[in-house]
Write an enzyme that holds these catalytic residues in place. Sequence first.
Site, PDB file in Angstrom:
ATOM      1  N   GLU A   1      14.928  23.284  13.914  1.00 24.05           N
ATOM      2  CA  GLU A   1      13.581  22.748  14.097  1.00 24.05           C
ATOM      3  C   GLU A   1      13.429  22.389  15.571  1.00 24.05           C
ATOM      4  OE1 GLU A   1      10.369  19.634  14.278  1.00 24.05           O
ATOM      5  OE2 GLU A   1      12.474  19.078  14.299  1.00 24.05           O
TER       6      GLU A   1
ATOM      7  N   ASP B   1      16.976  18.719  12.013  1.00 25.90           N
ATOM      8  CA  ASP B   1      15.811  18.036  12.563  1.00 25.90           C
ATOM      9  C   ASP B   1      15.999  17.740  14.048  1.00 25.90           C
ATOM     10  OD1 ASP B   1      13.310  16.542  12.286  1.00 25.90           O
ATOM     11  OD2 ASP B   1      14.537  14.755  12.634  1.00 25.90           O
TER      12      ASP B   1
HETATM   13  C1  OTU Z   1      10.760  15.993  13.657  1.00 25.73           C
HETATM   14  O1  OTU Z   1       9.677  16.390  14.480  1.00 25.73           O
HETATM   15  C2  OTU Z   1      10.197  15.777  12.276  1.00 25.73           C
HETATM   16  O2  OTU Z   1       9.656  16.975  11.795  1.00 25.73           O
HETATM   17  C3  OTU Z   1       9.193  14.687  12.323  1.00 25.73           C
HETATM   18  O3  OTU Z   1       8.534  14.517  11.107  1.00 25.73           O
HETATM   19  C4  OTU Z   1       9.903  13.439  12.732  1.00 25.73           C
HETATM   20  O4  OTU Z   1       8.952  12.423  12.952  1.00 25.73           O
HETATM   21  C5  OTU Z   1      10.725  13.608  14.001  1.00 25.73           C
HETATM   22  O5  OTU Z   1      11.450  14.839  14.075  1.00 25.73           O
HETATM   23  C6  OTU Z   1      11.779  12.547  14.081  1.00 25.73           C
HETATM   24  O6  OTU Z   1      12.748  12.720  13.079  1.00 25.73           O
HETATM   25  O7  OTU Z   1       8.247  15.507  17.543  1.00 25.73           O
HETATM   26  O8  OTU Z   1       6.004  15.522  16.139  1.00 25.73           O
HETATM   27  O9  OTU Z   1      11.032  19.778  19.057  1.00 25.73           O
HETATM   28  O10 OTU Z   1       8.965  18.428  17.887  1.00 25.73           O
HETATM   29  O11 OTU Z   1      11.754  17.154  16.224  1.00 25.73           O
HETATM   30  C7  OTU Z   1       7.176  15.954  15.528  1.00 25.73           C
HETATM   31  C8  OTU Z   1      11.274  19.011  17.962  1.00 25.73           C
HETATM   32  C9  OTU Z   1       8.373  15.878  16.423  1.00 25.73           C
HETATM   33  C10 OTU Z   1      10.217  17.928  17.760  1.00 25.73           C
HETATM   34  C11 OTU Z   1      10.406  17.413  16.405  1.00 25.73           C
HETATM   35  C12 OTU Z   1       9.711  16.231  15.898  1.00 25.73           C
END
Ligand code: OTU
Length: 656
Positions: free
Chosen positions: A337, A295
């Site tokens: 991700e 993540d």
């Molecule tokens: C991720 O997303 C997760 O998919 C989210 O659900 C979480 O809220 C977040 O991390 C924190 O754990 O900004 O709008 O480039 O885009 O990590 C989603 C990566 C997010 C980010 C991503 C983030």
Amino acid sequence: MTDLDWRPEQAKKSLNRIFPNLEEKFADKLVDIQGDWQIFKIRLNTQWERLFTYLHALYGWQYDFFYTLERVLYSLVEYWLQRPPELKLLDEQRQVNPTWFLSEKVVGIVLYVDLFSDNLTKLKDHIPYFKKLDLNYLHLMPIFSVPLDDNDGGYAVSDYRAINPDLGTMSELSEIARRLLEEGISLALDFVFNHTSDEHTWAKRARSGDPEYLNYYFTYPDRELPDQFQKYLRDIFPTVRRGSFTWNEEMRRWVWTTFNSFQWDLNYSNPEVMRAMMEEMLYLANQGVEIFRLDAVPFIWKRLGTDCENQPEAHTVIRAFNAMAKIAAPCILFKSEAIVHPDEVVKYIHPDECQLSYNPLLMALLWESLATKEVKFLEHSMRHRNRVPAGCTWVNYLRCHDDIGWSFDDVDARKVGIDPAGHRKFLNEFYTGNYPGSFARGVPFQFNPGNGDVRVSGTLSSLAGLEEALEKGDNELIEKAVRRINMLRAIQVSIGGIPLLYGGDEFGQMNDYTYMTDPTKINDSRWIHRAKRRWDARDDLADQDTLEWRFFREMVKLFRLRKEIPAFQNGGMEVTSIGNPHLFGYFRTFENQRILAINNFSDKPQKMDTGRLEVYGARGDVVNLLSDEVVSIEDGLMVEGYDAVWLDLSGGVAMI
Ligand code: OTU
């Protein structure tokens, strides 16, 4: 590395120094497993130099670096020793066929346990549902222990070794992993490693002033450093909060919180954090998790004067985890991700880093083409941005639990005559249903009043027009929406990579507006597409003539066809110009098989010239594998509105 490189020698020396004590310490446990131990040692010898190099790059300057190495190595052995025999067997099987996930046979789904089946116990009963879809990759959204109310949909983890009691227990999880393994389904879970919740024991100890744990996070007594950092940082959730630092009254310190104020960023410049998180990862791997979704990878390393995203050390940290996994639990795969600029997304993809990566560019540009009905941007971008290193592949998704952001490249946009800023605005207007003639029913996510940026939330069906069509009760519009969705799914399964369904999309789940009345959710519009399942196909697997079944059957069909077409395995995706602004085409090739996929992004039938088809080797009649119909190309090829065709050109040209 050159011959003058001192690292291999140093790596060997350090291992030789640590090893005798280590073998002595674990002697009792090793007596009966000498065969296994030899295998472990081979892996260690193969990976150690790499691991040493990464750890040295991150921590080599610290006076106690050798101690770090020692601690890491001891932990690796400890967790390997705890690994259950069936997982050690899986390790071996995967090592024999390390790129198994490139196969056309691999298809997956991601879902929330509570929304899908209430809890883990009931999830077990739904394995027949997964079998009916013929899935072999199941990603469960975060199921760990989290703060009660605010927990960012599970992404604020309080304990990596405890399951949220509402969902079940850790032993239930390992039991499910075992059952899935028997069914040939790999279990994927999130490794939320950029931050913990503020209720994690480490955070609690930091709050109580324990210096060891203060150093697990980034905390500051005053605004001096936070202010310097802040100048270059972007706000991820600007609606909820501005800035990346949160004042904690108990500690009387500012703490780095990239996301919500209750998500504390971990400090990977502290080797203890690296080691502790390695242990959490290996613990979960030993429960049967095979694929970790890493993540928020871009954020894991901070450097003053930069935006603290995608720093070189972020890659080194992941590579270190990768080497650790290859030593102690080598079946593990990482999925990156990184929802950032496409140039940065690909940098995380490498057999030594993340073998899998979300494909946010394809996702965004498919939606872009659906809005504009033209494929020039998609075609141009995919032509030069789709390649990944050998042994790696994309995870192709249309929707997921997050918002849609338009992270395409501005130069690519201009190249095809598109003004990037204006276009992002248009796409946001279009997908929130504000653009005249738009079929989409999305909602804005995280409007940033500072720069006007905004993203979009909504389900596949609602964004593709089904919600509006049903509301209007207009059969023609319903038909169009269904076709749009099915065309996107046909691309998703055929373009190369693992297709990953977002739970609910297999039966056309629509937006759920109830989050607007829940105070813990109202500020996070992503809840619109995180709906409680309202269709119970799993309990009654007999076909019925409903829209849901139509989607479900089509999904089953697409997966089945994909699995019958070797050319749909990874590799060999080549975009081609069809000579019609609405048709997006690509070849998939493997050995003697050559498929031309053509997708019509307009609602009207579109034509492809005979001449062009002949150039591609098509002669006379060709089979459309999607419809199983023989198509005569004498007068060219007509593709219906929002249709996909897969032409089998294998017979046309002899492949060398
Ligand atoms: C991720 O997303 C997760 O998919 C989210 O659900 C979480 O809220 C977040 O991390 C924190 O754990 O900004 O709008 O480039 O885009 O990590 C989603 C990566 C997010 C980010 C991503 C983030």
